[in-house]
Write a protein that holds these residues in place. Structure first.
Motif, short mmCIF file in Angstrom:
data_model
loop_
_atom_site.label_atom_id
_atom_site.label_comp_id
_atom_site.label_asym_id
_atom_site.label_seq_id
_atom_site.Cartn_x
_atom_site.Cartn_y
_atom_site.Cartn_z
N ILE A 252 34.48 56.48 4.37
CA ILE A 252 35.09 57.75 4.77
C ILE A 252 34.53 58.12 6.14
N ALA A 253 35.41 58.27 7.11
CA ALA A 253 34.99 58.37 8.51
C ALA A 253 34.11 59.57 8.78
N HIS A 254 34.36 60.69 8.10
CA HIS A 254 33.66 61.93 8.44
C HIS A 254 32.49 62.24 7.49
N ALA A 255 32.06 61.27 6.70
CA ALA A 255 30.91 61.49 5.84
C ALA A 255 29.65 61.66 6.70
N GLU A 256 28.73 62.48 6.22
CA GLU A 256 27.49 62.68 6.96
C GLU A 256 26.67 61.39 7.00
N TYR A 257 26.46 60.77 5.86
CA TYR A 257 25.77 59.49 5.77
C TYR A 257 26.68 58.49 5.07
N VAL A 258 26.64 57.24 5.50
CA VAL A 258 27.26 56.14 4.77
C VAL A 258 26.20 55.06 4.58
N ILE A 259 25.96 54.72 3.32
CA ILE A 259 25.03 53.65 2.97
C ILE A 259 25.86 52.47 2.51
N GLU A 260 25.82 51.39 3.28
CA GLU A 260 26.61 50.19 2.97
C GLU A 260 25.74 49.22 2.17
N GLY A 261 26.37 48.54 1.21
CA GLY A 261 25.61 47.58 0.42
C GLY A 261 26.48 46.84 -0.57
N GLU A 262 25.83 46.13 -1.48
CA GLU A 262 26.51 45.36 -2.51
C GLU A 262 25.80 45.55 -3.83
N ILE A 263 26.59 45.68 -4.91
CA ILE A 263 26.01 45.71 -6.25
C ILE A 263 25.84 44.25 -6.68
N LEU A 264 24.59 43.87 -6.91
CA LEU A 264 24.25 42.48 -7.17
C LEU A 264 24.35 42.14 -8.66
N ASP A 265 24.36 40.85 -8.93
CA ASP A 265 24.27 40.35 -10.31
C ASP A 265 22.79 40.29 -10.68
N LYS A 266 22.20 41.48 -10.75
CA LYS A 266 20.77 41.59 -11.02
C LYS A 266 20.50 42.95 -11.63
N VAL A 267 19.65 43.01 -12.65
CA VAL A 267 19.29 44.28 -13.26
C VAL A 267 17.77 44.42 -13.29
N VAL A 268 17.32 45.67 -13.16
CA VAL A 268 15.89 45.98 -13.24
C VAL A 268 15.73 47.29 -14.01
N PRO A 269 14.54 47.60 -14.51
CA PRO A 269 14.33 48.89 -15.16
C PRO A 269 14.51 50.04 -14.16
N GLU A 270 15.11 51.13 -14.63
CA GLU A 270 15.28 52.28 -13.77
C GLU A 270 13.92 52.90 -13.42
N ASN A 271 13.02 52.93 -14.37
CA ASN A 271 11.68 53.48 -14.12
C ASN A 271 10.66 52.56 -14.79
N PRO A 272 10.11 51.60 -14.08
CA PRO A 272 9.13 50.70 -14.69
C PRO A 272 7.86 51.40 -15.15
N ALA A 273 7.60 52.61 -14.62
CA ALA A 273 6.33 53.29 -14.89
C ALA A 273 6.39 54.30 -16.03
#
Length: 485
Positions: A252-273
């Motif tokens: 979206i051109a007028h968004a304040e921030y754009v974070i580009e990336g990819e959702i990987l074939d990998k999972v991790v715990p949301e909170n390891p601690a």
């Protein structure tokens, strides 16, 4: 603000700046870790712990990230139903009708030519440099709480826009929780089946119409409908897109921030601690997921002076955003059933989507039973709706006092409360568990109820509300009264 097309977040803020008491600017520097959440709590509204109450939009102009970098953070833009509706030039009662109309008449987005794209600066692909709030010391980390994720299903080519809970796990990694069975998870699984990751653009600070569209449930927006096109219809003009720089995707051109990336074939715990994630919109501490997909960040771009928009889990704002879309979905469902005229719908404060008010306009005595049947059908169809409060045309569904008055004077418990035991529910409500109630067959199940505070059609004359007669203005005095219609 009313009636103006809001092409970006800053246009909305400019309109609020001129409205007394609507926008508070906090100019001293405060930390992203605990500072933003603690300061905003006084304005967040229920279910934030008291003392709190729905308040103004709050712009924290200097929020310091753990890395030492700072920037502005916005909270509370959608903190009241009236303000959220006004951003679209509407009254609250009109919003679900506008959303329903937009789904039926989407407006396709446009891809901007290179010479007409707004200025965007490349930032280091480092999430720790952003002033992302941390609300409590039990949180798994900084969370993107209003990150609107745009992705394209590789099988269908249809865009999906939706908001998800994303936790910063490192400078260039996030975990994402996708509600099972929703469009983004289907697109992700389609990409995995091809042996690919799923490119995504995560937006922070988008036009109001875009954010409202991103919060519409799948029961309202079918998988074949593009939420970006729905946003265009809500806002009255096509949403403007541009290509991402590091991935094969649009943003979206007028968004304040754009974070580009990819959702990987990998999972991790949301909170390891620990066991907790971040507080949820019902006001309780959220449980961390043992395994969530990972997003690898490849680039971050921002507008000059970019504003990071966030939302407090315990607070009214998230309930407002979730509620309007659900109201439109319920309205569509009731129309399909040929129900009596529903003139207003309202998800009440503190209940998110769990408590729903339906205002009815009865046409005859036959509607007494039909109203009750329709309320029960809503409970059976929408798993998150736990309680329905039915009221007449003369009751203001936006007024808690009016609703309590209707319950006090238009309800007899032995005839007007209907209970549906052991139905599919919503596990984030901690009462929906076998530990709380042995009458439930499993966790995430609940008893549901209809509170029918509508007046029997044949008795409507007994329930006429008294009104003060205005002073005469050159004519005869007349008696004013309101009754359920």
């Amino acid at each position: 603000m009313t009636g103006r097309r809001l092409a970006d977040l800053r246009t909305a803020l400019a309109g609020l700046d001129s409205a007394p008491g609507e926008l508070v600017r906090v100019r001293e520097e405060i930390p992203a870790r605990f500072g933003v959440g603690a300061r905003y709590a006084r304005w967040a509204g229920t279910p934030a712990a008291p003392p709190t109450g729905p308040g103004p939009v709050v712009l924290f102009e200097h929020v310091r990230a753990d890395s030492g970098a700072s920037g502005p953070v916005l909270m509370g833009l959608y903190g009241t139903r009236r303000r959220a509706a006004a951003l679209l030039g509407l009254e609250p009662a009109e919003v679900p009708f506008r959303l329903l109309e937009a789904v039926g008449k989407p407006v396709a987005p446009v891809l901007l030519a290179e010479d007409s794209r707004p200025e965007r600066a490349a930032r280091p692909a480092d999430l720790t440099a952003l002033p992302i709030p941390v609300l409590t010391d039990a949180d798994a980390g900084p969370y993107l709480t209003l990150g609107a994720v745009l992705a394209t299903d590789p099988d269908t080519g249809v865009r999906n826009l939706s908001v998800h809970r994303m936790c910063v796990q490192g400078p260039d990694t996030l975990t994402i929780w996708m509600v099972p069975g929703r469009d983004l998870e289907r697109a992700y699984n389609a990409a995995l089946a091809r042996g690919e990751s799923l490119p995504v653009a995560i937006h922070l600070g988008v036009p109001p119409a875009v954010l409202l569209a991103s919060c519409c449930p799948s029961s309202l927006v079918p998988p074949e409908v593009d939420e970006i096109a729905v946003a265009g219809a809500i806002g009255g003009a096509p949403v403007e897109l541009m290509p991402c720089g590091s991935i094969d995707a649009e943003c979206i051109a007028h968004a304040e921030y754009v974070i580009e990336g990819e959702i990987l074939d990998k999972v991790v715990p949301e909170n390891p601690a620990g066991p907790f994630a971040t507080p949820e919109f019902l006001g309780y501490r959220g449980r961390a997921h043992p395994a969530l997909p990972v997003i690898r960040v490849s680039a971050i771009t921002a507008r000059p002076g970019a504003i990071l928009q966030s939302v407090s889990g315990p607070g009214l704002e998230q309930s407002v955003l979730l509620g309007y879309g659900m109201e439109a979905a319920v309205l569509a469902f009731l129309r399909e059933r040929g129900a009596p005229i529903v003139s207003a719908l309202c998800h009440t404060a503190g209940g998110g989507q769990l408590m729903l008010v339906l205002r009815w306009r009865k046409r005859s005595g036959e509607d007494d039973a039909l109203v009750r049947d329709c309320c029960e059908a809503v409970l059976e169809t929408f798993r998150m709706v736990k309680t329905v409060l039915a009221v007449d045309e003369d009751v203001d569904p936006e007024s808690d006092q009016d609703l309590w008055w209707a319950m006090a004077t238009r309800l007899q418990a032995d005839r007007d409360i209907t209970i549906l035991p052991d139905r599919e529910g919503f596990a984030l409500d901690p009462s929906q568990s076998t530990v709380y109630s042995p009458n439930l067959s499993g966790d995430g199940r609940t008893a549901k109820a209809v509170f029918d505070c509508t007046v029997p059609f044949a008795l409507r004359d007994r329930f006429t509300r008294a009104e003060f007669t205005p002073e005469p203005a050159g004519g005869a005095r007349r008696q004013a009264a309101r009754r359920p219609r």
